[in-house]
Design a protein around this motif. Structure first.
Motif, PDB file in Angstrom:
ATOM      1  N   ASP A   1       9.925  12.134   0.838  1.00 38.56           N
ATOM      2  CA  ASP A   1      10.897  11.773   1.878  1.00 38.56           C
ATOM      3  C   ASP A   1      10.208  11.149   3.093  1.00 38.56           C
ATOM      4  O   ASP A   1      10.680  10.132   3.640  1.00 38.56           O
ATOM      5  N   ALA A   2       9.086  11.742   3.515  1.00 36.28           N
ATOM      6  CA  ALA A   2       8.382  11.207   4.687  1.00 36.28           C
ATOM      7  C   ALA A   2       7.852   9.807   4.406  1.00 36.28           C
ATOM      8  O   ALA A   2       7.924   8.912   5.267  1.00 36.28           O
ATOM      9  N   LEU A   3       7.340   9.618   3.194  1.00 40.19           N
ATOM     10  CA  LEU A   3       6.834   8.289   2.838  1.00 40.19           C
ATOM     11  C   LEU A   3       7.967   7.275   2.734  1.00 40.19           C
ATOM     12  O   LEU A   3       7.801   6.108   3.109  1.00 40.19           O
ATOM     13  N   GLN A   4       9.120   7.709   2.230  1.00 38.26           N
ATOM     14  CA  GLN A   4      10.267   6.802   2.153  1.00 38.26           C
ATOM     15  C   GLN A   4      10.737   6.396   3.545  1.00 38.26           C
ATOM     16  O   GLN A   4      11.111   5.241   3.770  1.00 38.26           O
ATOM     17  N   ALA A   5      10.702   7.338   4.494  1.00 37.37           N
ATOM     18  CA  ALA A   5      11.072   7.002   5.879  1.00 37.37           C
ATOM     19  C   ALA A   5      10.079   6.014   6.467  1.00 37.37           C
ATOM     20  O   ALA A   5      10.456   5.059   7.163  1.00 37.37           O
ATOM     21  N   GLN A   6       8.784   6.226   6.180  1.00 32.73           N
ATOM     22  CA  GLN A   6       7.767   5.291   6.653  1.00 32.73           C
ATOM     23  C   GLN A   6       7.957   3.919   6.013  1.00 32.73           C
ATOM     24  O   GLN A   6       7.733   2.885   6.654  1.00 32.73           O
TER      25      GLN A   6
ATOM     26  N   GLN B   1       4.662  10.537  -6.079  1.00 29.50           N
ATOM     27  CA  GLN B   1       5.772  10.905  -6.947  1.00 29.50           C
ATOM     28  C   GLN B   1       5.267  11.517  -8.256  1.00 29.50           C
ATOM     29  O   GLN B   1       5.863  12.461  -8.780  1.00 29.50           O
ATOM     30  N   ARG B   2       4.151  10.992  -8.755  1.00 26.76           N
ATOM     31  CA  ARG B   2       3.562  11.586  -9.955  1.00 26.76           C
ATOM     32  C   ARG B   2       3.133  13.026  -9.689  1.00 26.76           C
ATOM     33  O   ARG B   2       3.355  13.922 -10.516  1.00 26.76           O
ATOM     34  N   SER B   3       2.515  13.256  -8.540  1.00 28.24           N
ATOM     35  CA  SER B   3       2.107  14.612  -8.183  1.00 28.24           C
ATOM     36  C   SER B   3       3.308  15.525  -8.026  1.00 28.24           C
ATOM     37  O   SER B   3       3.297  16.683  -8.457  1.00 28.24           O
ATOM     38  N   VAL B   4       4.360  15.000  -7.431  1.00 21.75           N
ATOM     39  CA  VAL B   4       5.588  15.792  -7.265  1.00 21.75           C
ATOM     40  C   VAL B   4       6.181  16.133  -8.628  1.00 21.75           C
ATOM     41  O   VAL B   4       6.642  17.260  -8.868  1.00 21.75           O
ATOM     42  N   ASN B   5       6.161  15.166  -9.535  1.00 20.86           N
ATOM     43  CA  ASN B   5       6.691  15.432 -10.883  1.00 20.86           C
ATOM     44  C   ASN B   5       5.896  16.537 -11.570  1.00 20.86           C
ATOM     45  O   ASN B   5       6.474  17.405 -12.253  1.00 20.86           O
ATOM     46  N   ALA B   6       4.545  16.515 -11.401  1.00 20.03           N
ATOM     47  CA  ALA B   6       3.716  17.576 -11.977  1.00 20.03           C
ATOM     48  C   ALA B   6       4.027  18.927 -11.357  1.00 20.03           C
ATOM     49  O   ALA B   6       4.077  19.961 -12.056  1.00 20.03           O
ATOM     50  N   GLN B   7       4.267  18.925 -10.037  1.00 20.84           N
ATOM     51  CA  GLN B   7       4.623  20.179  -9.368  1.00 20.84           C
ATOM     52  C   GLN B   7       5.957  20.712  -9.859  1.00 20.84           C
ATOM     53  O   GLN B   7       6.128  21.928 -10.041  1.00 20.84           O
ATOM     54  N   VAL B   8       6.894  19.833 -10.077  1.00 17.79           N
ATOM     55  CA  VAL B   8       8.198  20.252 -10.603  1.00 17.79           C
ATOM     56  C   VAL B   8       8.042  20.821 -12.014  1.00 17.79           C
ATOM     57  O   VAL B   8       8.665  21.842 -12.368  1.00 17.79           O
ATOM     58  N   PHE B   9       7.197  20.167 -12.812  1.00 18.26           N
ATOM     59  CA  PHE B   9       6.950  20.669 -14.172  1.00 18.26           C
ATOM     60  C   PHE B   9       6.315  22.047 -14.123  1.00 18.26           C
ATOM     61  O   PHE B   9       6.694  22.965 -14.883  1.00 18.26           O
ATOM     62  N   ASN B  10       5.326  22.251 -13.235  1.00 23.27           N
ATOM     63  CA  ASN B  10       4.680  23.559 -13.114  1.00 23.27           C
ATOM     64  C   ASN B  10       5.677  24.616 -12.669  1.00 23.27           C
ATOM     65  O   ASN B  10       5.635  25.764 -13.147  1.00 23.27           O
ATOM     66  N   ALA B  11       6.558  24.275 -11.769  1.00 22.24           N
ATOM     67  CA  ALA B  11       7.567  25.241 -11.321  1.00 22.24           C
ATOM     68  C   ALA B  11       8.507  25.602 -12.453  1.00 22.24           C
ATOM     69  O   ALA B  11       8.899  26.770 -12.612  1.00 22.24           O
TER      70      ALA B  11
ATOM     71  N   GLN C   1       0.825  -1.203   0.000  1.00 21.50           N
ATOM     72  CA  GLN C   1       0.000   0.000   0.000  1.00 21.50           C
ATOM     73  C   GLN C   1       0.863   1.259   0.000  1.00 21.50           C
ATOM     74  O   GLN C   1       0.572   2.233  -0.708  1.00 21.50           O
ATOM     75  N   LEU C   2       1.917   1.213   0.769  1.00 19.93           N
ATOM     76  CA  LEU C   2       2.812   2.369   0.844  1.00 19.93           C
ATOM     77  C   LEU C   2       3.537   2.586  -0.476  1.00 19.93           C
ATOM     78  O   LEU C   2       3.751   3.733  -0.905  1.00 19.93           O
ATOM     79  N   ASN C   3       3.914   1.501  -1.137  1.00 19.68           N
ATOM     80  CA  ASN C   3       4.567   1.630  -2.441  1.00 19.68           C
ATOM     81  C   ASN C   3       3.640   2.301  -3.451  1.00 19.68           C
ATOM     82  O   ASN C   3       4.073   3.149  -4.251  1.00 19.68           O
ATOM     83  N   GLN C   4       2.346   1.943  -3.442  1.00 22.09           N
ATOM     84  CA  GLN C   4       1.377   2.575  -4.329  1.00 22.09           C
ATOM     85  C   GLN C   4       1.221   4.057  -4.002  1.00 22.09           C
ATOM     86  O   GLN C   4       1.144   4.909  -4.905  1.00 22.09           O
ATOM     87  N   GLN C   5       1.201   4.358  -2.711  1.00 23.81           N
ATOM     88  CA  GLN C   5       1.069   5.748  -2.300  1.00 23.81           C
ATOM     89  C   GLN C   5       2.292   6.562  -2.715  1.00 23.81           C
ATOM     90  O   GLN C   5       2.168   7.711  -3.150  1.00 23.81           O
ATOM     91  N   ILE C   6       3.457   5.954  -2.578  1.00 18.30           N
ATOM     92  CA  ILE C   6       4.674   6.642  -3.003  1.00 18.30           C
ATOM     93  C   ILE C   6       4.657   6.896  -4.503  1.00 18.30           C
ATOM     94  O   ILE C   6       5.058   7.976  -4.981  1.00 18.30           O
ATOM     95  N   MET C   7       4.174   5.927  -5.282  1.00 10.54           N
ATOM     96  CA  MET C   7       4.133   6.091  -6.738  1.00 10.54           C
ATOM     97  C   MET C   7       3.193   7.223  -7.141  1.00 10.54           C
ATOM     98  O   MET C   7       3.536   8.074  -7.979  1.00 10.54           O
ATOM     99  N   LEU C   8       2.002   7.264  -6.521  1.00 10.12           N
ATOM    100  CA  LEU C   8       1.059   8.332  -6.837  1.00 10.12           C
ATOM    101  C   LEU C   8       1.583   9.692  -6.389  1.00 10.12           C
ATOM    102  O   LEU C   8       1.442  10.694  -7.108  1.00 10.12           O
TER     103      LEU C   8
END
Length: 351
Positions: A185-190, A105-115, A96-103
């Motif tokens: 990072d927080a999800l990776q620590a979890q 990460q997609r949001s983070v990638n979109a945020q990086v693209f917007n920036a 479950q955590l791996n799926q959450q990290i993947m989703l």
């Protein structure tokens, strides 16, 4: 005459008998001094208390009391279901955590693209503002000479102000887009915590199956299948039969020639006809004196046989037996040991 001859023969026989007795006494004393012997000895082997690493109910007891086992043989098994359930839950949490990290990460990638897009907009707005400002500076000197009208100058001034405002707005949007970039990072620590839980659950599941760490004999088994085994309570004792020893309590006056590696011969009182070879493994360096005094805890106590006469103290000498008979050697069996200091096989081991 006959009586005189018979008397001389009797005296001669008595003298010879006395000399023989003296010779035998000297021989015995020499033998005792050169090859010490003691019947104050017993058989010993290392033992362990078999204690499970985890608590649980015994579902399979694969041994019985006084049974011989080989290294790696199954001793008993605890109910594995609670440990398997914990492992399954931890694995599900990781998935479950791996799926959450993947989703995420997609949001983070979109945020990086917007920036990145916002920063590009800033560069375009900066270029437009710079161009409008340059145009205004060029037109201002030309108004007095009549080359540029006042309306053109006003329009240039308005354009410069507008592009400057657009640049400020673009910079604000770029800062907001950069600040909106989150991360995983927080999800990776979890995730690392869940992986540690999986490792612990896997180890506990392995601990539920207890196997023999060496060849041995099961003793003091007083439980059965269905009993709840605690992680702090021994289930039974396991004797290590890979090495058998004889502990011989030797008088302190006989220890001078005894060293590690000294050859010894032992036999058991249960079968005096069979002798075994051995070597001294170690010589005791402390016992509890029976006449009192301050002593260290945990030292072996050897009783003196006579209390009203000062007798030599005895110290335990540990003999490693070569090729012991598994059918004869039992812990506590009475033994007799004879030492041969003059024929130590390896004097390099002397210590």
């Amino acid at each position: 005459m006959e009586e005189s001859t018979q008397g001389r023969k009797k005296k001669l026989f008595t003298g010879l008998l006395l000399l023989a007795a003296i010779a035998m006494g000297v021989l015995v004393i020499w033998r005792v001094d050169s090859e010490p012997r003691t019947d104050d000895a017993y058989v010993y082997a290392d033992t362990i208390n078999v204690v499970p690493e985890v608590s649980g109910r015994i579902v399979n007891l694969a041994v019985r009391d006084n049974q011989r086992v080989k290294k790696g043989d199954l001793l008993f098994q605890l109910d594995p279901r609670p440990f398997q359930d914990a492992l399954d839950r931890a694995r599900s949490s990781l998935e479950q955590l791996n799926q959450q990290i993947m989703l995420t990460q997609r949001s983070v990638n979109a945020q990086v693209f917007n920036a990145s897009a916002a920063r590009a907009s800033v560069e375009r707005a900066r270029a437009a503002a710079q161009q409008a400002a340059d145009t205004l500076h060029r037109m201002e000197p030309l108004v007095q000479k009549g080359y540029v009208s006042a309306d053109d100058l006003d329009r240039a001034r308005t354009s410069a102000q507008s592009t400057a405002a657009e640049l400020a707005a673009a910079e604000l949007q770029a800062r907001e887009a950069t600040a909106a970039i989150s991360g995983v990072d927080a999800l990776q620590a979890q995730r690392a915590v869940v992986q540690a839980e999986i490792a612990t659950a896997t180890l506990n599941l392995e601990y539920a199956t207890v196997r023999s760490p060496f060849d041995g004999v099961v003793v003091s088994l007083r439980t059965t299948r269905g009993q709840y085994a605690s992680a702090s309570t021994p289930v039974f004792t396991l004797i290590d039969t890979t090495h058998w020893y004889v502990i011989a309590n030797l008088r302190e006056t006989e220890l001078a020639a005894i060293r590690r590696g000294t050859r010894a011969t032992v036999y058991l009182m249960s079968n005096t006809a069979k002798h075994f070879e051995g070597e001294v493994d170690s010589v005791g360096f402390g016992v509890v004196p029976e006449d009192g005094g301050s002593v260290a805890q945990g030292l072996p106590q050897v009783q003196r046989s006579i209390n009203w006469v000062h007798v030599s103290q005895r110290f335990p000498v540990k003999i490693l037996v070569k090729d012991p008979d598994p059918n004869l050697f039992r812990i506590g069996t009475s033994a007799v040991a004879t030492f041969h200091p003059a024929s130590r096989p390896d004097r390099r081991n002397a210590g």
